[in-house]
Design a protein around this motif. Structure first.
Motif, PDB file in Angstrom:
ATOM      1  N   ASP A  96       0.838  -1.188   0.000  1.00 22.13           N
ATOM      2  CA  ASP A  96       0.000   0.000   0.000  1.00 22.13           C
ATOM      3  C   ASP A  96       0.880   1.248   0.000  1.00 22.13           C
ATOM      4  O   ASP A  96       2.067   1.191   0.343  1.00 22.13           O
ATOM      5  CB  ASP A  96      -0.918   0.016   1.229  1.00 22.13           C
ATOM      6  CG  ASP A  96      -1.943  -1.112   1.185  1.00 22.13           C
ATOM      7  OD1 ASP A  96      -2.273  -1.548   0.065  1.00 22.13           O
ATOM      8  OD2 ASP A  96      -2.397  -1.554   2.258  1.00 22.13           O
ATOM      9  N   THR A  97       0.282   2.359  -0.376  1.00 22.51           N
ATOM     10  CA  THR A  97       1.023   3.625  -0.377  1.00 22.51           C
ATOM     11  C   THR A  97       1.558   3.947   1.007  1.00 22.51           C
ATOM     12  O   THR A  97       2.694   4.419   1.165  1.00 22.51           O
ATOM     13  CB  THR A  97       0.118   4.757  -0.876  1.00 22.51           C
ATOM     14  OG1 THR A  97      -0.339   4.461  -2.205  1.00 22.51           O
ATOM     15  CG2 THR A  97       0.863   6.085  -0.898  1.00 22.51           C
ATOM     16  N   ASP A  98       0.760   3.663   2.056  1.00 21.11           N
ATOM     17  CA  ASP A  98       1.213   3.943   3.424  1.00 21.11           C
ATOM     18  C   ASP A  98       2.446   3.124   3.777  1.00 21.11           C
ATOM     19  O   ASP A  98       3.351   3.611   4.472  1.00 21.11           O
ATOM     20  CB  ASP A  98       0.081   3.643   4.412  1.00 21.11           C
ATOM     21  CG  ASP A  98      -1.097   4.589   4.249  1.00 21.11           C
ATOM     22  OD1 ASP A  98      -0.895   5.672   3.661  1.00 21.11           O
ATOM     23  OD2 ASP A  98      -2.209   4.254   4.699  1.00 21.11           O
ATOM     24  N   ASP A  99       2.501   1.866   3.311  1.00 21.11           N
ATOM     25  CA  ASP A  99       3.668   1.034   3.597  1.00 21.11           C
ATOM     26  C   ASP A  99       4.920   1.595   2.936  1.00 21.11           C
ATOM     27  O   ASP A  99       6.001   1.635   3.540  1.00 21.11           O
ATOM     28  CB  ASP A  99       3.424  -0.399   3.118  1.00 21.11           C
ATOM     29  CG  ASP A  99       2.313  -1.086   3.902  1.00 21.11           C
ATOM     30  OD1 ASP A  99       2.098  -0.703   5.068  1.00 21.11           O
ATOM     31  OD2 ASP A  99       1.664  -1.993   3.343  1.00 21.11           O
TER      32      ASP A  99
ATOM     33  N   ILE B 233       0.308  11.850   8.720  1.00 15.77           N
ATOM     34  CA  ILE B 233      -0.238  10.491   8.720  1.00 15.77           C
ATOM     35  C   ILE B 233      -1.113  10.271   9.953  1.00 15.77           C
ATOM     36  O   ILE B 233      -2.201   9.683   9.861  1.00 15.77           O
ATOM     37  CB  ILE B 233       0.906   9.458   8.667  1.00 15.77           C
ATOM     38  CG1 ILE B 233       1.669   9.590   7.334  1.00 15.77           C
ATOM     39  CG2 ILE B 233       0.369   8.040   8.834  1.00 15.77           C
ATOM     40  CD1 ILE B 233       2.887   8.696   7.242  1.00 15.77           C
ATOM     41  N   LYS B 234      -0.656  10.747  11.109  1.00 12.71           N
ATOM     42  CA  LYS B 234      -1.448  10.581  12.328  1.00 12.71           C
ATOM     43  C   LYS B 234      -2.760  11.355  12.266  1.00 12.71           C
ATOM     44  O   LYS B 234      -3.741  10.975  12.915  1.00 12.71           O
ATOM     45  CB  LYS B 234      -0.626  11.039  13.534  1.00 12.71           C
ATOM     46  CG  LYS B 234       0.535  10.098  13.869  1.00 12.71           C
ATOM     47  CD  LYS B 234       1.283  10.578  15.102  1.00 12.71           C
ATOM     48  CE  LYS B 234       2.410   9.601  15.451  1.00 12.71           C
ATOM     49  NZ  LYS B 234       3.167  10.050  16.655  1.00 12.71           N
TER      50      LYS B 234
ATOM     51  N   PHE C 186      -4.179  11.911   3.709  1.00 11.18           N
ATOM     52  CA  PHE C 186      -3.610  11.042   2.669  1.00 11.18           C
ATOM     53  C   PHE C 186      -2.476  11.766   1.952  1.00 11.18           C
ATOM     54  O   PHE C 186      -2.610  12.927   1.567  1.00 11.18           O
ATOM     55  CB  PHE C 186      -4.683  10.649   1.657  1.00 11.18           C
ATOM     56  CG  PHE C 186      -4.142   9.862   0.490  1.00 11.18           C
ATOM     57  CD1 PHE C 186      -3.823   8.526   0.632  1.00 11.18           C
ATOM     58  CD2 PHE C 186      -3.936  10.475  -0.743  1.00 11.18           C
ATOM     59  CE1 PHE C 186      -3.309   7.807  -0.432  1.00 11.18           C
ATOM     60  CE2 PHE C 186      -3.431   9.755  -1.816  1.00 11.18           C
ATOM     61  CZ  PHE C 186      -3.126   8.417  -1.646  1.00 11.18           C
ATOM     62  N   ILE C 187      -1.357  11.086   1.793  1.00  8.99           N
ATOM     63  CA  ILE C 187      -0.224  11.645   1.056  1.00  8.99           C
ATOM     64  C   ILE C 187       0.190  10.648  -0.018  1.00  8.99           C
ATOM     65  O   ILE C 187       0.470   9.479   0.279  1.00  8.99           O
ATOM     66  CB  ILE C 187       0.957  11.975   1.998  1.00  8.99           C
ATOM     67  CG1 ILE C 187       2.135  12.535   1.188  1.00  8.99           C
ATOM     68  CG2 ILE C 187       1.373  10.767   2.820  1.00  8.99           C
ATOM     69  CD1 ILE C 187       3.226  13.121   2.046  1.00  8.99           C
TER      70      ILE C 187
ATOM     71  N   GLY D  29     -10.833   8.075   0.282  1.00  7.60           N
ATOM     72  CA  GLY D  29     -11.563   6.845   0.574  1.00  7.60           C
ATOM     73  C   GLY D  29     -12.419   6.344  -0.566  1.00  7.60           C
ATOM     74  O   GLY D  29     -13.203   5.416  -0.388  1.00  7.60           O
ATOM     75  N   HIS D  30     -12.281   6.947  -1.759  1.00  8.84           N
ATOM     76  CA  HIS D  30     -13.061   6.526  -2.923  1.00  8.84           C
ATOM     77  C   HIS D  30     -12.125   6.001  -4.012  1.00  8.84           C
ATOM     78  O   HIS D  30     -10.959   6.385  -4.091  1.00  8.84           O
ATOM     79  CB  HIS D  30     -13.890   7.681  -3.479  1.00  8.84           C
ATOM     80  CG  HIS D  30     -15.106   8.000  -2.650  1.00  8.84           C
ATOM     81  ND1 HIS D  30     -15.005   8.463  -1.349  1.00  8.84           N
ATOM     82  CD2 HIS D  30     -16.446   7.916  -2.930  1.00  8.84           C
ATOM     83  CE1 HIS D  30     -16.228   8.665  -0.867  1.00  8.84           C
ATOM     84  NE2 HIS D  30     -17.111   8.336  -1.802  1.00  8.84           N
TER      85      HIS D  30
END
Length: 495
Positions: free
Chosen positions: A105-108, A133-134, A138-139, A358-359
């Motif tokens: 995922d992008t977050d990972d 992030i906290k 979304f980045i 979220g879409h």
């Protein structure tokens, strides 16, 4: 049961037949295996056992590769590397994870990037991104890369003459894509500007190391990432034009992301369209889906690509020349976007145009690089041509012909490039008008350049040449400045 009422076991003839077929399949598999694979099949007595052994063997290799990639991701550090090189390493490993069917995922990926910034100079950057992030902000990767480059530039400005790891790495330059999104780093030597084919370029006085733009030694002048493209207004305009076309075509609509969806990624691809003489025609940005993440039977079924055969092209050109017909060339803008999808396909929002958190995009029309996109486009085009009275050739499905009332028209389809040969110019004009009602056509006029072949009209025919194609190959291989020598050729060969 017998006369006395006892059960009698009778062999099933179908079982014996099945055993025979299974042994035939087993023998075929073993005969076509390499020695390396065959050593893993010792003791297998059925085809099912062989298949299971093969799956376990390759599955173990894939798992080992995933473990190795994760170890490399955890151990990757920025150290003295530029932000561009460091980010490239992380992105390359993440792409290999996706190829091994373990996409991150992008977050990972963001977490891996931040974990490798252990230099104290980057503590402020890590803290700022962690705070976003906290806060559930979304980045995207492109935003992270742009901010990392900006932070690196500020560090350099604060200590322009120091020899810290940050400055030592930064002086290496920041040119090219995720291999240089800023389109040109700061030059610690005397900075000079040169104009080459209309592009603004920077070179270092020592060694003339190129920083961006068109490489006169074989480059293309095409951006390799969204971050680099956003630094050039020409690419930004091309992206806006493509996105507007997607919206007007109603290619997708946004839906909330749900568990279990096979959501594929997308990216921008940049191409400088050139004329036959090499001059720039236009800048083209195209949004493509990462179709390699699609799963057969889930979000695609059949595939097909409308590619006309080379023999068909030669036949139609010869026919047109012998009968004195006119040859016209057409280009369908955003051809694949006209195809209607039958399957449910979900895609992440395109970089730079994320609108709702979220879409995801539920595709209603085909997009480039989808598995079924060429088939959907061909289905739409062939339906339109059939309604106009055209017939598809049985020998080549990418050739359509019309022969009524003394008017003959041949259409060659190569994905979104179309060549029309006709006995009547008015009939071709009428055809273009009818096709223009359903598709965005660009009339390129008389046929002059098709599939790397230059076509020159002369009084008694046409001349075919691949001079530009050959020069492009030499330029790509950095051989365009080599000495020309004659190539010995047998004079009696019939070409």
């Amino acid at each position: 049961m017998d006369k006395e009422g006892k059960e009698i076991t009778v062999p099933n003839p179908e079982y014996a037949r099945w055993i025979s077929l299974d042994q035939s399949v087993l023998g075929y598999l073993l005969r076509n295996m390499s020695r390396e694979v065959l050593t893993h099949m010792v003791g297998q007595s059925s085809s099912a056992g062989v298949w299971t052994a093969i799956m376990e063997m390759f599955s173990s290799q894939s798992k080992a590769r995933v473990v190795q990639l994760r170890t490399q991701l955890n151990g990757t550090r920025k150290e003295n590397k530029t932000a561009t090189v460091y980010f490239n390493q992380i992105k390359t490993l993440a792409d290999e994870m996706a190829a091994a069917r373990k996409p991150l995922d992008t977050d990972d990926i963001v977490s891996y990037v931040l974990a490798g910034l252990q230099d104290e100079a980057y503590n402020g950057f890590v803290a700022a991104i962690t705070a976003l992030i906290k806060a559930d902000k979304f980045i995207s990767l492109s935003d992270l890369y742009a901010q990392l480059l900006s932070y690196e530039a500020r560090l350099e400005d604060q200590n322009p003459t120091g020899d810290s790891s940050v400055n030592a790495a930064t002086r290496g330059g920041r040119g090219g894509g995720y291999r240089g999104g800023r389109g040109g780093g700061r030059n610690n030597y005397s900075d000079q500007r040169y104009e080459q084919r209309g592009y603004d370029q920077r070179y270092e006085q020592r060694g003339h190391e190129q920083r961006g733009g068109y490489d006169h030694r074989g480059g293309t002048g095409e951006s390799s990432s969204t971050t680099e493209a956003l630094a050039d207004t020409r690419w930004k305009e091309a992206m806006d034009e493509e996105y507007s076309a997607l919206m007007q075509n109603r290619t997708w609509h946004l839906v909330p992301s749900a568990p279990g969806q096979n959501v594929i990624d997308c990216k921008w691809v940049y191409k400088v369209k050139r004329k036959a003489d090499g001059a720039v025609d236009r800048y083209k940005a195209r949004l493509v889906a990462k179709g390699f993440k699609q799963r057969y039977g889930v979000d695609y079924e059949d595939t097909f690509s409308p590619v006309v055969k080379a023999a068909t092209i030669r036949l139609v050109l010869a026919l047109a020349v012998s009968r004195g017909w006119k040859l016209r060339q057409l280009d369908v803008k955003n051809a694949f976007l006209h195809g209607v999808l039958e399957e449910e396909v979900y895609m992440r929002q395109p970089p730079r145009y994320e609108s709702r958190f979220g879409h995801v995009c539920k595709l209603d029309k085909a997009l480039y690089d989808l598995k079924q996109a060429p088939r959907a486009w061909y289905s739409r085009l062939s339906s339109k041509l059939h309604s106009l009275g055209f017939t598809a050739s049985k020998a080549d499905t990418s050739l359509f012909f019309y022969n009524k009332g003394g008017v003959s028209i041949f259409m060659l389809i190569y994905v979104d490039d179309i060549v029309v040969a006709s006995s009547s110019v008015k009939a071709v004009d009428a055809l273009l008008h009818d096709l223009g009602l359903d598709f965005a056509l660009k009339d390129l006029g008389a046929l002059h350049y098709f599939l790397g072949i230059e076509i020159k009209q002369v009084r008694d025919g046409i001349i075919l040449s691949q001079e530009k194609y050959a020069n492009d190959l030499l330029t790509r291989a950095n051989m365009h400045m080599c000495k020309i020598v004659d190539t010995p050729l047998c004079l009696t060969s019939c070409l």
